[in-house]
Design a protein around this motif. Structure first.
Motif, PDB file in Angstrom:
ATOM      1  N   ALA A  50      13.444  -1.174  -1.112  1.00  0.00           N
ATOM      2  CA  ALA A  50      12.051  -1.616  -1.049  1.00  0.00           C
ATOM      3  C   ALA A  50      11.095  -0.438  -1.226  1.00  0.00           C
ATOM      4  N   TYR A  51      11.353   0.639  -0.504  1.00  0.00           N
ATOM      5  CA  TYR A  51      10.471   1.805  -0.617  1.00  0.00           C
ATOM      6  C   TYR A  51      10.530   2.385  -2.026  1.00  0.00           C
ATOM      7  N   CYS A  52      11.742   2.578  -2.529  1.00  0.00           N
ATOM      8  CA  CYS A  52      11.890   3.144  -3.875  1.00  0.00           C
ATOM      9  C   CYS A  52      11.240   2.245  -4.922  1.00  0.00           C
ATOM     10  N   GLY A  53      11.435   0.947  -4.777  1.00  0.00           N
ATOM     11  CA  GLY A  53      10.843   0.011  -5.738  1.00  0.00           C
ATOM     12  C   GLY A  53       9.336   0.140  -5.810  1.00  0.00           C
ATOM     13  N   VAL A  54       8.703   0.173  -4.665  1.00  0.00           N
ATOM     14  CA  VAL A  54       7.233   0.289  -4.642  1.00  0.00           C
ATOM     15  C   VAL A  54       6.788   1.627  -5.229  1.00  0.00           C
ATOM     16  N   VAL A  55       7.388   2.708  -4.760  1.00  0.00           N
ATOM     17  CA  VAL A  55       6.950   4.031  -5.205  1.00  0.00           C
ATOM     18  C   VAL A  55       7.226   4.242  -6.687  1.00  0.00           C
ATOM     19  N   PHE A  56       8.423   3.898  -7.144  1.00  0.00           N
ATOM     20  CA  PHE A  56       8.748   4.143  -8.550  1.00  0.00           C
ATOM     21  C   PHE A  56       7.907   3.289  -9.501  1.00  0.00           C
ATOM     22  N   VAL A  57       7.607   2.049  -9.128  1.00  0.00           N
ATOM     23  CA  VAL A  57       6.752   1.214  -9.977  1.00  0.00           C
ATOM     24  C   VAL A  57       5.381   1.861 -10.136  1.00  0.00           C
ATOM     25  N   TYR A  58       4.784   2.298  -9.030  1.00  0.00           N
ATOM     26  CA  TYR A  58       3.468   2.930  -9.127  1.00  0.00           C
ATOM     27  C   TYR A  58       3.543   4.302  -9.786  1.00  0.00           C
ATOM     28  N   TRP A  59       4.571   5.049  -9.461  1.00  0.00           N
ATOM     29  CA  TRP A  59       4.731   6.393 -10.011  1.00  0.00           C
ATOM     30  C   TRP A  59       4.777   6.341 -11.540  1.00  0.00           C
ATOM     31  N   PHE A  60       5.537   5.412 -12.074  1.00  0.00           N
ATOM     32  CA  PHE A  60       5.724   5.365 -13.520  1.00  0.00           C
ATOM     33  C   PHE A  60       4.731   4.464 -14.242  1.00  0.00           C
ATOM     34  N   SER A  61       3.837   3.802 -13.512  1.00  0.00           N
ATOM     35  CA  SER A  61       2.841   2.965 -14.171  1.00  0.00           C
ATOM     36  C   SER A  61       1.448   3.593 -14.053  1.00  0.00           C
ATOM     37  N   ILE A  62       0.891   3.604 -12.863  1.00  0.00           N
ATOM     38  CA  ILE A  62      -0.472   4.133 -12.703  1.00  0.00           C
ATOM     39  C   ILE A  62      -0.523   5.430 -11.913  1.00  0.00           C
ATOM     40  N   ASN A  63       0.623   5.923 -11.511  1.00  0.00           N
ATOM     41  CA  ASN A  63       0.779   7.146 -10.720  1.00  0.00           C
ATOM     42  C   ASN A  63       0.566   6.862  -9.229  1.00  0.00           C
ATOM     43  N   ILE A  64       0.967   7.795  -8.438  1.00  0.00           N
ATOM     44  CA  ILE A  64       0.911   7.689  -6.983  1.00  0.00           C
ATOM     45  C   ILE A  64       0.774   9.113  -6.449  1.00  0.00           C
ATOM     46  N   PRO A  65       0.124   9.321  -5.315  1.00  0.00           N
ATOM     47  CA  PRO A  65       0.013  10.685  -4.783  1.00  0.00           C
ATOM     48  C   PRO A  65       1.388  11.336  -4.600  1.00  0.00           C
ATOM     49  N   ASP A  66       1.424  12.628  -4.841  1.00  0.00           N
ATOM     50  CA  ASP A  66       2.676  13.388  -4.765  1.00  0.00           C
ATOM     51  C   ASP A  66       3.352  13.303  -3.403  1.00  0.00           C
ATOM     52  N   MET A  67       2.603  13.015  -2.366  1.00  0.00           N
ATOM     53  CA  MET A  67       3.144  12.935  -1.021  1.00  0.00           C
ATOM     54  C   MET A  67       4.313  11.952  -0.928  1.00  0.00           C
ATOM     55  N   TRP A  68       4.242  10.866  -1.685  1.00  0.00           N
ATOM     56  CA  TRP A  68       5.233   9.798  -1.566  1.00  0.00           C
ATOM     57  C   TRP A  68       6.466  10.007  -2.438  1.00  0.00           C
ATOM     58  N   LYS A  69       6.377  10.864  -3.431  1.00  0.00           N
ATOM     59  CA  LYS A  69       7.461  11.023  -4.412  1.00  0.00           C
ATOM     60  C   LYS A  69       8.741  11.630  -3.834  1.00  0.00           C
TER      61      LYS A  69
END
Length: 127
Positions: free
Chosen positions: A84-103
């Motif tokens: 669940a965590y990876c799914g949320v973070v990776f979707v945002y990371w590879f689509s609209i980006n996400i703060p580096d804190m979560w990567k």
């Protein structure tokens, strides 16, 4: 991962990782958000609730670590947490980006999730 001791070590490691992460986010969230220049949510509860969930899962991982064969039935919940965590973070990371804190957390959780799955599979004949 047939070795029960390795599986125990994996889940002890995850218990410490998730437990400490939960404690940090519960008691020192503002410091962590400031380090990464991430805007803090408008209410502490948005951070405190997931932090408490991490602590609860850390306790579950501790129980799995103590008796992996007997507590194999709990492993899918850990796998689902990590997925669940990876799914949320990776979707945002590879689509609209996400703060580096979560990567980094997503990368670590991906590794844990895979190892949890392998542990779960390796214990299927031990029940």
């Amino acid at each position: 991962m047939k070795n029960i001791r390795l599986i125990s070590l994996l889940f002890y490691t995850s218990a410490v990782y998730d437990g400490l992460l939960g404690i940090i986010f519960l008691f020192f969230p503002l410091s962590l958000y400031k380090v990464y220049s991430v805007t803090f949510p408008n209410h502490n509860g948005y951070v405190q609730f997931p932090a408490l969930l991490l602590i609860i899962f850390g306790i579950m991982f501790l129980n799995i670590a103590r008796k992996p064969v007997q507590n194999r039935n709990l492993m899918p919940y850990g796998i689902l947490l990590k997925a669940a965590y990876c799914g949320v973070v990776f979707v945002y990371w590879f689509s609209i980006n996400i703060p580096d804190m979560w990567k980094p957390f997503a990368i670590i959780d991906l590794i844990f999730g895979i190892l949890f799955y392998l542990s779960y599979r390796s214990l299927q004949n031990n029940n």
